[in-house]
Design an enzyme around this catalytic site. Sequence first.
Site, PDB file in Angstrom:
ATOM      1  N   ALA A 133       0.478   1.649  -7.175  1.00 30.05           N
ATOM      2  CA  ALA A 133       0.375   3.058  -6.772  1.00 30.05           C
ATOM      3  C   ALA A 133      -0.650   3.221  -5.660  1.00 30.05           C
ATOM      4  O   ALA A 133      -1.731   2.646  -5.706  1.00 30.05           O
ATOM      5  CB  ALA A 133      -0.012   3.922  -7.971  1.00 30.05           C
ATOM      6  N   ILE A 135      -1.767   5.995  -2.051  1.00 29.17           N
ATOM      7  CA  ILE A 135      -1.441   6.995  -1.037  1.00 29.17           C
ATOM      8  C   ILE A 135      -2.192   6.639   0.233  1.00 29.17           C
ATOM      9  O   ILE A 135      -3.251   6.013   0.187  1.00 29.17           O
ATOM     10  CB  ILE A 135      -1.785   8.451  -1.452  1.00 29.17           C
ATOM     11  CG1 ILE A 135      -3.087   8.484  -2.226  1.00 29.17           C
ATOM     12  CG2 ILE A 135      -0.659   9.086  -2.208  1.00 29.17           C
ATOM     13  CD1 ILE A 135      -3.523   9.891  -2.577  1.00 29.17           C
ATOM     14  N   TYR A 195      -8.583   4.818   3.930  1.00 30.21           N
ATOM     15  CA  TYR A 195      -7.534   3.973   3.347  1.00 30.21           C
ATOM     16  C   TYR A 195      -7.918   2.510   3.504  1.00 30.21           C
ATOM     17  O   TYR A 195      -7.933   1.735   2.542  1.00 30.21           O
ATOM     18  CB  TYR A 195      -6.230   4.255   4.086  1.00 30.21           C
ATOM     19  CG  TYR A 195      -5.066   3.381   3.689  1.00 30.21           C
ATOM     20  CD1 TYR A 195      -4.337   3.659   2.541  1.00 30.21           C
ATOM     21  CD2 TYR A 195      -4.691   2.290   4.460  1.00 30.21           C
ATOM     22  CE1 TYR A 195      -3.269   2.876   2.181  1.00 30.21           C
ATOM     23  CE2 TYR A 195      -3.616   1.496   4.104  1.00 30.21           C
ATOM     24  CZ  TYR A 195      -2.910   1.797   2.964  1.00 30.21           C
ATOM     25  OH  TYR A 195      -1.853   1.011   2.614  1.00 30.21           O
ATOM     26  N   SER A 198     -10.685   1.534   1.238  1.00 27.25           N
ATOM     27  CA  SER A 198     -10.296   1.416  -0.165  1.00 27.25           C
ATOM     28  C   SER A 198      -9.540   0.113  -0.394  1.00 27.25           C
ATOM     29  O   SER A 198      -9.662  -0.511  -1.443  1.00 27.25           O
ATOM     30  CB  SER A 198      -9.450   2.618  -0.607  1.00 27.25           C
ATOM     31  OG  SER A 198      -8.150   2.549  -0.075  1.00 27.25           O
TER      32      SER A 198
HETATM   33  N1  NAP Z   1       4.503   0.626   3.222  1.00 31.26           N
HETATM   34  C1  NAP Z   1       3.592  -0.017   3.881  1.00 31.26           C
HETATM   35  O1  NAP Z   1       3.712  -0.224   5.079  1.00 31.26           O
HETATM   36  C2  NAP Z   1       2.356  -0.528   3.187  1.00 31.26           C
HETATM   37  C3  NAP Z   1       1.475  -1.291   3.911  1.00 31.26           C
HETATM   38  C4  NAP Z   1       0.345  -1.780   3.273  1.00 31.26           C
HETATM   39  C5  NAP Z   1       0.116  -1.493   1.938  1.00 31.26           C
HETATM   40  N2  NAP Z   1       0.981  -0.736   1.234  1.00 31.26           N
HETATM   41  C6  NAP Z   1       0.696  -0.462  -0.171  1.00 31.26           C
HETATM   42  O2  NAP Z   1       1.827  -0.644  -0.986  1.00 31.26           O
HETATM   43  C7  NAP Z   1       1.757   0.210  -2.107  1.00 31.26           C
HETATM   44  C8  NAP Z   1       3.076   0.932  -2.268  1.00 31.26           C
HETATM   45  O3  NAP Z   1       3.279   1.833  -1.223  1.00 31.26           O
HETATM   46  P1  NAP Z   1       4.681   2.204  -0.626  1.00 31.26           P
HETATM   47  O4  NAP Z   1       4.667   1.753   0.772  1.00 31.26           O
HETATM   48  O5  NAP Z   1       5.768   1.720  -1.500  1.00 31.26           O
HETATM   49  O6  NAP Z   1       4.547   3.801  -0.602  1.00 31.26           O
HETATM   50  P2  NAP Z   1       5.289   4.954  -1.398  1.00 31.26           P
HETATM   51  O7  NAP Z   1       6.756   4.857  -1.209  1.00 31.26           O
HETATM   52  O8  NAP Z   1       4.611   6.204  -0.987  1.00 31.26           O
HETATM   53  O9  NAP Z   1       4.960   4.625  -2.913  1.00 31.26           O
HETATM   54  C9  NAP Z   1       3.724   4.934  -3.503  1.00 31.26           C
HETATM   55  C10 NAP Z   1       3.921   5.026  -4.997  1.00 31.26           C
HETATM   56  O10 NAP Z   1       2.677   5.387  -5.614  1.00 31.26           O
HETATM   57  C11 NAP Z   1       2.877   6.468  -6.498  1.00 31.26           C
HETATM   58  N3  NAP Z   1       1.681   7.301  -6.614  1.00 31.26           N
HETATM   59  C12 NAP Z   1       1.054   8.002  -5.634  1.00 31.26           C
HETATM   60  N4  NAP Z   1       0.015   8.690  -6.135  1.00 31.26           N
HETATM   61  C13 NAP Z   1      -0.019   8.423  -7.467  1.00 31.26           C
HETATM   62  C14 NAP Z   1      -0.852   8.855  -8.528  1.00 31.26           C
HETATM   63  N5  NAP Z   1      -1.874   9.694  -8.340  1.00 31.26           N
HETATM   64  N6  NAP Z   1      -0.593   8.376  -9.770  1.00 31.26           N
HETATM   65  C15 NAP Z   1       0.441   7.537  -9.984  1.00 31.26           C
HETATM   66  N7  NAP Z   1       1.265   7.097  -9.020  1.00 31.26           N
HETATM   67  C16 NAP Z   1       1.036   7.535  -7.771  1.00 31.26           C
HETATM   68  C17 NAP Z   1       4.041   7.235  -5.924  1.00 31.26           C
HETATM   69  O11 NAP Z   1       4.756   7.891  -6.934  1.00 31.26           O
HETATM   70  P3  NAP Z   1       4.620   9.471  -7.266  1.00 31.26           P
HETATM   71  O12 NAP Z   1       4.591  10.195  -5.963  1.00 31.26           O
HETATM   72  O13 NAP Z   1       5.819   9.747  -8.109  1.00 31.26           O
HETATM   73  O14 NAP Z   1       3.356   9.587  -8.041  1.00 31.26           O
HETATM   74  C18 NAP Z   1       4.930   6.101  -5.383  1.00 31.26           C
HETATM   75  O15 NAP Z   1       5.754   5.598  -6.391  1.00 31.26           O
HETATM   76  C19 NAP Z   1       0.570   1.120  -1.875  1.00 31.26           C
HETATM   77  O16 NAP Z   1      -0.535   0.670  -2.631  1.00 31.26           O
HETATM   78  C20 NAP Z   1       0.298   0.978  -0.412  1.00 31.26           C
HETATM   79  O17 NAP Z   1      -1.032   1.208  -0.094  1.00 31.26           O
HETATM   80  C21 NAP Z   1       2.107  -0.242   1.843  1.00 31.26           C
END
Ligand code: NAP
Length: 346
Positions: A133, A135, A195, A198
């Site tokens: 999880a 943001i 971000y 963190s």
């Molecule tokens: N996509 C990228 O390019 C990228 C790059 C580097 C790192 N990451 C990391 O990968 C991870 C997944 O991100 P993603 O790219 O798949 O983004 P995403 O599609 O926005 O998914 C984020 C997930 O976290 C959940 N979430 C957000 N706030 C929450 C809360 N307070 N409590 C519980 N769940 C929460 C959201 O679900 P709800 O909204 O239903 O709560 C969603 O399922 C993150 O840690 C992100 O930092 C992503």
Amino acid sequence: MDIIHNFLNLVAPPFAFVTLFLLLPPFHFFKFFLSTFWSILSENVTGKVVIVTGASSGIGEHVAYEYAKRGACLVLAATRENRLQEVGGRARALGAPDVRVVPANVSKLEDCKRIVDEAANHFGRVDHLVNNAGIQSASTLEEATDITNFRPDVNFWGSVYTTRFAIPHLRNSHGKIIGMASSAAWLPMPRMSIYNASKAALISFYDTLRIELGSDIGGITVVTPGFIESEMTQGKFLKNEGKIEVDQDMSDAQVSIIPVGRAEACAKAIVKSACRGERYLTEPSWLRVTYLWKVFCPEVIEWCFRLFYLARPGESETLSKKILDISGARGFLYPTTIQTTDVKAD
Ligand SMILES: NC(=O)c1ccc[n+]([C@@H]2O[C@H](COP(=O)([O-])OP(=O)(O)OC[C@H]3O[C@@H](n4cnc5c(N)ncnc54)[C@H](OP(=O)(O)O)[C@@H]3O)[C@@H](O)[C@H]2O)c1
Ligand SMILES: *[C@@H]1O[C@H](CO)[C@@H](O)[C@H](O)[C@H]1NC(C)=O
Ligand SMILES: *[C@@H]1O[C@H](CO)[C@@H](O)[C@H](O)[C@H]1NC(C)=O
Ligand SMILES: CC(=O)N[C@H]1CO[C@H](CO)[C@@H](O)[C@@H]1O
């Protein structure tokens, strides 16, 4: 005391240089040998219990499917329950024998406890904990109107809380932790300072935990993705006022012409890497070279980012967005066309 430090200042650098020079080749040969060995002995997760936080979209959703295909039982957590139910249904169809859905906000301690308790009470064990999880904030520090909204509750504390509650169970099952950091931990992307911090904190947290727990648990895999297709790269950001919003222009300016990876491919690599017990995974793997740039010439990275990502005084658009618009690169750099309409948090 000073004399000891003066002596060390003189001796430590040449000592480090010589030992590294002598040790690196055999060390890397040994590591290569070990990794080949582990890849044969990859863990079979059939029937095991996996917790995935942030499973309602993006990378977390696909990680859940990947474990489901391997026959693992799942505990899925996020705040949007309806989305979780859909993901749970699909995971069952893909082969997960049992799926539990836990609506939870990981920035709350009691919710994190509830996630782990659900797994322990229903399945009696926890084998893998995927702390996914997260943001993303997109605001320069100056533009953030209420800075307290940017506390890294979800990204940092969410992972720490769930890890704390899961450790006793992971000790019993010799289980694994999979942490999601980001390549932003070493690349100083503008508008992502909090971000970034963190995620850097998370890497530091897991590295220390790895030493504290040693071989009492199965291992810790720290994932540092680049840009992966998800709601995050589609423009879901924590904006200046502290609200989560979808902002396509902001996304264009941040992602620009950096190619975006597919979430399925990323999830597949994550689960494979976790089963093999690898320590770090960067996906897409070419991003690892940027680490060398960061270590050996940080000035170049800083200069490029400033030029590329921040608008010049008096202009509204950043160079990164202009290049994307002019080149028409969006079509082939993004895996799918972007639909901001179904991204809105519901
Ligand atoms: N996509 C990228 O390019 C990228 C790059 C580097 C790192 N990451 C990391 O990968 C991870 C997944 O991100 P993603 O790219 O798949 O983004 P995403 O599609 O926005 O998914 C984020 C997930 O976290 C959940 N979430 C957000 N706030 C929450 C809360 N307070 N409590 C519980 N769940 C929460 C959201 O679900 P709800 O909204 O239903 O709560 C969603 O399922 C993150 O840690 C992100 O930092 C992503
Ligand atoms: C994994 O374990 C299950 C039983 O626990 C077994 O049926 C299955 O064949 C195993 N899969 C592999 C790839 O070894
Ligand atoms: C999660 O909890 C925090 C703190 O109580 C709150 O500010 C935030 O809005 C909640 N997030 C969601 C998506 O409900
Ligand atoms: C803008 C910013 O905060 N950049 C930092 C991102 O994290 C690394 C640590 O891994 C710092 O060195 C950067 O300065």
